[in-house]
Scaffold this motif. Structure first.
Motif, PDB file in Angstrom:
ATOM      1  N   GLN A 181       4.597 -19.830   5.535  1.00  0.00           N
ATOM      2  CA  GLN A 181       4.143 -20.759   6.626  1.00  0.00           C
ATOM      3  C   GLN A 181       4.583 -20.098   7.908  1.00  0.00           C
ATOM      4  OE1 GLN A 181       6.018 -24.106   5.120  1.00  0.00           O
ATOM      5  NE2 GLN A 181       4.236 -24.497   3.574  1.00  0.00           N
ATOM      6  N   ARG A 204       2.134 -17.405   8.967  1.00  0.00           N
ATOM      7  CA  ARG A 204       0.950 -18.086   9.344  1.00  0.00           C
ATOM      8  C   ARG A 204       0.958 -18.616  10.684  1.00  0.00           C
ATOM      9  NH1 ARG A 204      -3.583 -16.326   7.776  1.00  0.00           N
ATOM     10  NH2 ARG A 204      -3.183 -16.702   5.667  1.00  0.00           N
ATOM     11  N   ALA A 205       2.013 -19.279  11.249  1.00  0.00           N
ATOM     12  CA  ALA A 205       2.319 -19.941  12.261  1.00  0.00           C
ATOM     13  C   ALA A 205       2.587 -19.019  13.322  1.00  0.00           C
ATOM     14  CB  ALA A 205       3.398 -20.678  12.288  1.00  0.00           C
ATOM     15  N   GLN A 245       1.033 -15.790  13.159  1.00  0.00           N
ATOM     16  CA  GLN A 245      -0.203 -15.159  13.597  1.00  0.00           C
ATOM     17  C   GLN A 245      -1.107 -16.297  14.402  1.00  0.00           C
ATOM     18  OE1 GLN A 245      -2.778 -15.005   9.950  1.00  0.00           O
ATOM     19  NE2 GLN A 245      -3.279 -12.852  10.487  1.00  0.00           N
ATOM     20  N   ASN A 246      -0.947 -17.420  14.244  1.00  0.00           N
ATOM     21  CA  ASN A 246      -1.863 -18.430  14.857  1.00  0.00           C
ATOM     22  C   ASN A 246      -1.623 -18.681  16.377  1.00  0.00           C
ATOM     23  OD1 ASN A 246      -3.500 -19.224  12.865  1.00  0.00           O
ATOM     24  ND2 ASN A 246      -2.092 -20.895  12.266  1.00  0.00           N
ATOM     25  N   LYS A 247      -0.144 -18.250  16.594  1.00  0.00           N
ATOM     26  CA  LYS A 247       0.130 -17.841  17.892  1.00  0.00           C
ATOM     27  C   LYS A 247      -0.347 -17.070  18.765  1.00  0.00           C
ATOM     28  CE  LYS A 247       4.447 -20.746  17.706  1.00  0.00           C
ATOM     29  NZ  LYS A 247       6.027 -20.861  18.001  1.00  0.00           N
ATOM     30  N   ARG A 297      -2.928 -15.487  17.984  1.00  0.00           N
ATOM     31  CA  ARG A 297      -4.615 -15.659  17.953  1.00  0.00           C
ATOM     32  C   ARG A 297      -4.956 -16.545  19.271  1.00  0.00           C
ATOM     33  NH1 ARG A 297      -5.677 -16.095  11.749  1.00  0.00           N
ATOM     34  NH2 ARG A 297      -6.376 -14.143  11.276  1.00  0.00           N
ATOM     35  N   ASP A 298      -3.811 -17.454  19.423  1.00  0.00           N
ATOM     36  CA  ASP A 298      -4.067 -18.434  20.506  1.00  0.00           C
ATOM     37  C   ASP A 298      -3.933 -17.467  21.966  1.00  0.00           C
ATOM     38  OD1 ASP A 298      -4.266 -20.623  19.248  1.00  0.00           O
ATOM     39  OD2 ASP A 298      -2.181 -21.387  19.293  1.00  0.00           O
ATOM     40  N   SER A 341      -7.104 -15.932  22.548  1.00  0.00           N
ATOM     41  CA  SER A 341      -8.190 -16.728  23.046  1.00  0.00           C
ATOM     42  C   SER A 341      -7.858 -17.050  24.350  1.00  0.00           C
ATOM     43  CB  SER A 341      -8.310 -18.090  21.971  1.00  0.00           C
ATOM     44  OG  SER A 341      -7.193 -18.747  22.226  1.00  0.00           O
ATOM     45  N   VAL A 384      -1.974  -9.516  14.764  1.00  0.00           N
ATOM     46  CA  VAL A 384      -2.645 -10.228  14.192  1.00  0.00           C
ATOM     47  C   VAL A 384      -2.961  -9.448  12.673  1.00  0.00           C
ATOM     48  CG1 VAL A 384      -4.782 -11.443  13.647  1.00  0.00           C
ATOM     49  CG2 VAL A 384      -3.685 -11.902  15.786  1.00  0.00           C
ATOM     50  N   GLU A 439      -1.207 -10.161   8.932  1.00  0.00           N
ATOM     51  CA  GLU A 439      -2.433 -10.335   7.651  1.00  0.00           C
ATOM     52  C   GLU A 439      -2.026  -9.536   6.735  1.00  0.00           C
ATOM     53  OE1 GLU A 439      -5.101 -12.338   6.008  1.00  0.00           O
ATOM     54  OE2 GLU A 439      -4.701 -12.702   7.896  1.00  0.00           O
TER      55      GLU A 439
END
Length: 173
Positions: A41, A44-45, A47-49, A51-52, A55, A126, A130
């Motif tokens: 978890q 994954r968090a 990785q999301n940061k 990705r943010d 973006s 990222v 993964e």
């Protein structure tokens, strides 16, 4: 005969263990599974940061950072944008330079990078995460199967009446 691998990498025949020993093995496997799941978890968090961050760069440079032609005139034009402080709180800000962005490289350290280099950096992060997530997912699944095997053996011993003997022995000890 059901076998599982011990933390030292040795194979153990679960049917030879008493119910208290099996319960102890199950508790240890549950703890390891919880730790692996929490790590999954957290990765994954992270990785999301990343990705943010990607973006945010894409929103700031809608035509792509590699297509940005910076001139002194472009540099002097302040770009207004919103900076996220939390997922639901944004503050207005002005981008002082379109030549570079600050990149969080971890543990409170930031590097100044070009938008192209920042995009490459975050894409690599990222991708690396993964790969790590896939490996960790396999470990979580394997540990889950081990827990299920131990639970099955405990259930069989309890149903066959062997569980009582182990419990009596454990209580006497």
């Amino acid at each position: 005969m059901t076998a599982t691998t011990s933390p030292q990498g040795q194979s153990v025949d679960l049917s030879t263990l008493s119910t208290p020993q099996l319960s102890q093995v199950k508790k240890q496997l549950d703890d390891e599974l919880t730790h692996l799941t929490t790590s999954y978890q957290n990765l994954r968090a992270a990785q999301n940061k990343f990705r943010d961050c990607l973006s945010n760069i894409q929103r700031t440079f809608p035509n792509g950072p590699q297509k940005l032609h910076v001139t002194n005139d472009t540099e002097s034009k302040a770009q207004n944008l919103l900076i996220p402080l939390t997922p639901s709180l944004y503050v207005p800000a002005t981008l002082s330079s379109v030549r570079s962005v600050l990149v969080d490289v971890g543990t409170g350290f930031f590097l100044e990078k070009s938008p192209e280099d920042a995009t490459t950096f975050y894409n690599e992060k990222v991708d690396d995460l993964e790969k790590n997530l896939k490996d960790l997912e396999k470990a979580v699944q394997s540990k889950g199967r081990s827990v299920s095997m131990v639970e099955d053996v405990i259930r069989q011993k309890v149903l066959s009446g062997q569980g009582g003997e182990g419990s009596t022995q454990a209580a006497a000890a």
